[in-house]
Design a protein around this motif. Structure first.
Motif, PDB file in Angstrom:
ATOM      1  N   UNK A 162       7.554   1.824 -14.736  1.00 16.77           N
ATOM      2  CA  UNK A 162       6.673   0.717 -15.841  1.00 16.77           C
ATOM      3  C   UNK A 162       6.156  -0.439 -15.152  1.00 16.77           C
ATOM      4  N   UNK A 163       6.983  -0.917 -14.250  1.00 12.91           N
ATOM      5  CA  UNK A 163       6.347  -2.079 -13.442  1.00 12.91           C
ATOM      6  C   UNK A 163       5.231  -1.733 -12.621  1.00 12.91           C
ATOM      7  N   UNK A 164       5.575  -0.714 -11.808  1.00 11.82           N
ATOM      8  CA  UNK A 164       4.347  -0.193 -11.047  1.00 11.82           C
ATOM      9  C   UNK A 164       3.229   0.150 -11.720  1.00 11.82           C
ATOM     10  N   UNK A 165       3.390   0.648 -12.972  1.00 11.45           N
ATOM     11  CA  UNK A 165       2.314   1.162 -13.869  1.00 11.45           C
ATOM     12  C   UNK A 165       1.436  -0.212 -14.324  1.00 11.45           C
ATOM     13  N   UNK A 166       2.407  -1.216 -14.522  1.00  8.66           N
ATOM     14  CA  UNK A 166       1.667  -2.480 -15.087  1.00  8.66           C
ATOM     15  C   UNK A 166       0.811  -2.869 -14.111  1.00  8.66           C
ATOM     16  N   UNK A 167       1.146  -2.963 -12.862  1.00 11.38           N
ATOM     17  CA  UNK A 167       0.449  -3.411 -11.654  1.00 11.38           C
ATOM     18  C   UNK A 167      -0.702  -2.616 -11.126  1.00 11.38           C
ATOM     19  N   UNK A 168      -0.811  -1.445 -11.280  1.00 15.25           N
ATOM     20  CA  UNK A 168      -1.525  -0.380 -11.350  1.00 15.25           C
ATOM     21  C   UNK A 168      -2.823  -0.700 -12.184  1.00 15.25           C
ATOM     22  N   UNK A 169      -2.355  -0.980 -13.680  1.00 20.40           N
ATOM     23  CA  UNK A 169      -3.561  -1.242 -14.569  1.00 20.40           C
ATOM     24  C   UNK A 169      -3.926  -2.581 -14.353  1.00 20.40           C
ATOM     25  N   UNK A 170      -3.291  -3.665 -13.726  1.00 17.13           N
ATOM     26  CA  UNK A 170      -3.750  -4.743 -13.666  1.00 17.13           C
ATOM     27  C   UNK A 170      -4.850  -4.851 -12.636  1.00 17.13           C
ATOM     28  N   UNK A 195      -1.982   9.114 -12.958  1.00 13.54           N
ATOM     29  CA  UNK A 195      -2.140   9.113 -11.454  1.00 13.54           C
ATOM     30  C   UNK A 195      -3.557   9.250 -10.897  1.00 13.54           C
ATOM     31  N   UNK A 196      -4.069  10.439 -11.650  1.00 14.70           N
ATOM     32  CA  UNK A 196      -5.130  10.863 -11.141  1.00 14.70           C
ATOM     33  C   UNK A 196      -6.324   9.977 -11.382  1.00 14.70           C
ATOM     34  N   UNK A 197      -6.423   9.122 -12.351  1.00 15.04           N
ATOM     35  CA  UNK A 197      -7.365   8.241 -12.636  1.00 15.04           C
ATOM     36  C   UNK A 197      -7.129   6.980 -11.727  1.00 15.04           C
ATOM     37  N   UNK A 218       0.618  -1.218  -0.081  1.00 12.02           N
ATOM     38  CA  UNK A 218       0.176  -0.234  -0.024  1.00 12.02           C
ATOM     39  C   UNK A 218       1.121   1.475  -0.058  1.00 12.02           C
ATOM     40  N   UNK A 219       1.786   1.342   0.981  1.00  9.20           N
ATOM     41  CA  UNK A 219       2.924   2.413   0.802  1.00  9.20           C
ATOM     42  C   UNK A 219       3.593   2.427  -0.519  1.00  9.20           C
ATOM     43  N   UNK A 220       4.192   1.354  -1.060  1.00 11.37           N
ATOM     44  CA  UNK A 220       4.563   1.750  -2.459  1.00 11.37           C
ATOM     45  C   UNK A 220       3.682   2.205  -3.537  1.00 11.37           C
ATOM     46  N   UNK A 221       2.443   1.574  -3.412  1.00 10.73           N
ATOM     47  CA  UNK A 221       1.503   2.252  -4.381  1.00 10.73           C
ATOM     48  C   UNK A 221       1.231   3.711  -4.182  1.00 10.73           C
ATOM     49  N   UNK A 222       1.077   4.034  -3.004  1.00 14.41           N
ATOM     50  CA  UNK A 222       0.972   5.352  -2.740  1.00 14.41           C
ATOM     51  C   UNK A 222       2.109   6.442  -3.059  1.00 14.41           C
ATOM     52  N   UNK A 223       3.366   5.877  -3.128  1.00 14.62           N
ATOM     53  CA  UNK A 223       4.433   6.535  -3.325  1.00 14.62           C
ATOM     54  C   UNK A 223       4.281   6.872  -4.973  1.00 14.62           C
ATOM     55  N   UNK A 224       3.929   5.799  -5.683  1.00 17.79           N
ATOM     56  CA  UNK A 224       4.000   6.064  -6.919  1.00 17.79           C
ATOM     57  C   UNK A 224       3.107   6.924  -7.459  1.00 17.79           C
TER      58      UNK A 224
END
Lengths: 301, 302
Positions: B23-31, A108-110, A94-100
């Protein structure tokens, strides 16, 4: 300040304090302290005779030690631990996701809107959607059929998979749980910190682990402590998915469902179970607090 | 309160390994986004199917198919079909909406105001017992007693507030929850000079609180109010337990998930779910950004 004809400023301030605190303190005494004390009381009192008894504790301990029955408290305890570990394990993700998202990853907004949906949209809608998609005739059922492993029951109805499916559901939908707090904490880091990091040639990953996460350590510590202190009360959307069937109950769901089914009876056993849960949680929480305060201290910036 | 930055500027261009990591983070977010949107999208589409088609597709394993004909009437049907039998008679949608509104609004208002009042007094006034109250609140937050549901039920019954609107009102006067610590930190950050000036001008303690301190806390109070309101809006577990005859929308839908599919009206149930989400989505659109940036809980560990 101008003085009242009869009352001094100090007296007026005491009146103000009393007016402001009277109802919350009454609430605290009635709905929290009285309820806590009576829980202890009920756990030692026979419901029929009113006499002192340890019967409820024996009953709870016997059920917790019963490893053979699928519906025993032993299974509920195991499940509680599963939910707890899942809850702690999602904190770094959750922390990493928030950071990105904080670093304005593409879209990011979507993504921020989508990722937060599980915290906003009522659980009933999510549960219905996931029940639908994982049913025998849903997308998962079709996929399993396609790979030659057709489902006999929905994964939430199959005793072999129901529990794992529930824990995974909770991890997956719970990823955004702490994001509101982490994002807010990250937003408070002064711009100058990021500018200094840039001048020093700091990469975003190094920035995350060596600057951002340490600076929001108090928030991480609070979230961790709340997870640990609440671990024994962990439960998921069990009522909506299984109502505790197929060995999916947790300790706190067991208590809830027992009271729901019989609001006026069985208070002795649920209270005894609650007291044992609190006794287990107490030392763990105190230890966790010591460790967290040592390694994730308060930071002023 | 410290100024909150609206956006974090991208002050460098990502390259090399950074691009890969992002890019990896973006892939994860899309999934991740897909796994959230796909199930939701599926029941949304199914809410436009007519019940017969849906039931045929259910048996043939084709419920993922797009509707051939869009049936908007499921939504109007949802409004008329929602009805839950209780000891006091059938509760229909208008009553559910009313129950939801009065419960969520009154409890959220009382809870937010009570937290504000307690936090302000504890942050700004020296009085005997202040440190004890703060310590007790912290203790209760991190070391709660479990299994109190049975004792709470007995208390509600004994006080006559079980299945009684008064129960919702009285239980909302909670002033020592997590919000207490956040708001105490907030009030500690406000200079007492404002109050001194008001006292010199003849203002009293209540004037200072209502006319000087509360207006400064509007933003943070709104966040707590919205959060609590959303919690009450979606709440069904406590309503089932303590207010079984005061069915709100969430509890109504909890019952309907068992009733409507059995009547072969699953698409109508889906439509009801989406109708119930509309107020929440409006609030999220209105307050989403404020919620994202106003929740500082660092330093609550004690």
């Amino acid at each position: 300040m101008t003085k009242n004809k009869h009352l001094t400023n100090k007296q007026l301030s005491y009146i103000f304090i009393a007016v402001m605190l009277i109802l919350p303190i009454l609430h605290l005494c009635t709905f929290v302290l009285y309820v806590d004390v009576s829980t202890i009381f009920y756990s030692f009192q026979d419901e029929l005779t009113g006499k002192f008894t340890l019967e409820y504790f024996s009953e709870v301990l016997a059920s917790i030690s019963d490893t053979s029955s699928g519906d025993s408290l032993f299974v509920a305890f195991q499940n509680t631990l599963r939910y707890f570990f899942a809850g702690v394990a999602i904190i770094p993700v959750s922390l990493l996701l928030t950071y990105f998202l904080f670093k304005r990853i593409k879209g990011h907004n979507l993504f921020r809107t989508i990722v937060l949906l599980p915290s906003i949209i009522p659980a009933l809608i999510w549960v219905t959607a996931y029940k639908e998609i994982t049913s025998v005739n849903g997308l998962l059922g079709k996929f399993m059929e396609w790979i030659g492993q057709p489902l006999e029951y929905s994964i939430f109805k199959n005793p072999d998979t129901a529990n794992t499916a529930l824990v995974i559901y909770n991890i997956w939908l719970g990823l955004a749980g702490g994001m509101l707090y982490y994002f807010s904490a990250m937003s408070r880091i002064p711009d100058s910190v990021f500018e200094a990091a840039l001048l020093e040639g700091c990469s975003p990953i190094r920035e995350a682990f060596q600057i951002v996460f340490p600076l929001i350590a108090p928030t991480i510590g609070t979230m961790l402590l709340l997870s640990i202190s609440g671990f024994i009360g962990a439960s998921g959307q069990i009522l909506l998915f299984t109502k505790g069937a197929n060995g999916t109950s947790t300790l706190s769901f067991f208590i809830y469902y027992k009271v729901l089914q019989d609001p006026t009876g069985g208070v002795g056993m649920v209270s005894a179970l609650g007291i044992l849960m609190s006794a287990v949680a107490l030392p763990i929480t105190l230890l966790a607090r010591l460790v967290i305060n040592k390694y994730l201290p308060e930071i002023e910036y | 309160m410290r100024r909150i930055r609206k956006d974090v500027p991208v002050i460098y261009k990502r390259k090399g390994k950074q691009k890969i990591v992002f890019g990896i983070a973006l892939g994860f977010l899309i999934a991740y986004a897909l796994t959230l949107l796909l199930p939701m999208g599926m029941i949304f589409l199914n809410s436009f199917k007519d019940s017969l088609t849906y039931n045929d597709q259910l048996f043939s394993g084709e419920i993922y198919k797009l509707p051939t004909k869009i049936i908007f009437s499921n939504y109007s049907k949802a409004l008329s079909l929602l009805s839950v039998p209780t000891a006091k008679g059938d509760v229909k949608l208008p009553e559910m909406v009313w129950n939801t509104l009065w419960m969520a609004t009154s409890a959220s208002f009382i809870s937010t105001f009570t937290h504000l009042a307690v936090a302000y007094v504890c942050a700004k006034y020296k009085f005997r017992g202040n440190a004890f109250l703060q310590g007790l609140a912290l203790l209760l937050m991190i070391l709660p007693v479990y299994g109190t549901t049975g004792a709470s039920m007995k208390l509600y019954i004994a006080l006559g507030i079980y299945n009684n609107p008064l129960g919702i009102i009285l239980s909302a006067f909670e002033g020592f929850g997590m919000q207490f610590f956040v708001l105490m930190g907030f009030f500690k950050g406000i200079s007492w000079n404002y109050a001194e000036a008001a006292f010199i001008d003849g203002g009293g303690h209540f004037t200072v609180f209502f006319k000087i301190m509360l207006p400064q806390a509007v933003s943070i109070s709104l966040v707590f109010f919205v959060q609590t309101w959303l919690g009450f809006y979606s709440s069904y577990e406590n309503i089932l337990l303590f207010m079984p005859d005061y069915i709100n929308i969430a509890t109504g839908l909890y019952y309907e998930q068992m009733l409507l599919p059995r009547l072969g009206e699953t698409p109508v149930y889906f439509a009801a779910l989406f109708l119930s989400a509309i107020p929440i989505l409006i609030i999220y659109i209105a307050f989403g950004k404020t919620l994202m940036t106003s929740m500082n809980i660092g330093g609550l560990k004690g």
